[in-house]
Design an enzyme around this catalytic site. Sequence first.
Site, short mmCIF file in Angstrom:
data_model
loop_
_atom_site.label_atom_id
_atom_site.label_comp_id
_atom_site.label_asym_id
_atom_site.label_seq_id
_atom_site.Cartn_x
_atom_site.Cartn_y
_atom_site.Cartn_z
N ASP A 140 -3.78 0.36 -5.56
CA ASP A 140 -3.67 1.36 -4.50
C ASP A 140 -4.90 2.23 -4.57
O ASP A 140 -5.06 3.03 -5.50
CB ASP A 140 -2.40 2.20 -4.67
CG ASP A 140 -2.10 3.09 -3.46
OD1 ASP A 140 -3.05 3.44 -2.74
OD2 ASP A 140 -0.92 3.43 -3.27
N ARG A 142 -5.93 4.54 -2.41
CA ARG A 142 -5.91 5.69 -1.50
C ARG A 142 -6.15 7.02 -2.22
O ARG A 142 -5.62 7.25 -3.30
CB ARG A 142 -4.56 5.75 -0.76
CG ARG A 142 -4.40 4.62 0.24
CD ARG A 142 -3.03 4.62 0.86
NE ARG A 142 -1.99 4.26 -0.13
CZ ARG A 142 -0.71 4.13 0.18
NH1 ARG A 142 -0.30 4.34 1.43
NH2 ARG A 142 0.16 3.79 -0.76
#
Length: 215
Positions: A140, A142
């Site tokens: 991930d 982000r």
Amino acid sequence: MPNTENEQRLTPATVRSRVRIPLAFPDGYRTEAEVFTFHGLTDGAEHLALALGTPDPAQAPLVRLHSECLTGDVFGSARCDCGPQLREAVERITETGGYLLYLRQEGRGIGLYNKLDAYALQDSGLDTYQANTALGLPEDGRDYTAAAQMLSTLDATTIRLLSNNPDKAAQLTTLGVDITERIPTGIHVSDTNVRYLRAKVEHTGHSIPLPRLVG
């Protein structure tokens, strides 16, 4: 309480434009959003904030951070739950007043082409996180600094967060956003996304009750 030390590290952003847009969904639901664009976001991406509903001065605004998913949001892909989560969030925020931040973070930050490459690896048996790492990419990738900038610019640094993802809450808190409540989204499960949802629980601690995904 907000982390004032980290809050000071946020570079200021400003509103670039604002425009009202009527929204209509395939199931017939309609609402209206005031859409904000920004100058000075740290990652330089064209993120949007959609103000929905009428805020209740007695409570913090409801906020959803929604990462762009072209396949789910636009084409209705059933490999994930992104499209249904977006539809749900728009209605729930409209009912109570708040913001939907539409973040240009396709594929949990790896981009559209890489996401489709990861889909191919998932078809061979890997889950969504294993596929990302097999491509040499983060599970991930982000970063929610721009989201915190947007909320600060909108004077929404005390919020109720609509999310199943503990990392969103953790990052926003570190960036000075005071989360008074974390509210889970609905569980949008199907035969084609159950492995995806289970992986989110097992790898990153999403608050999705697994018993509802079994059987």
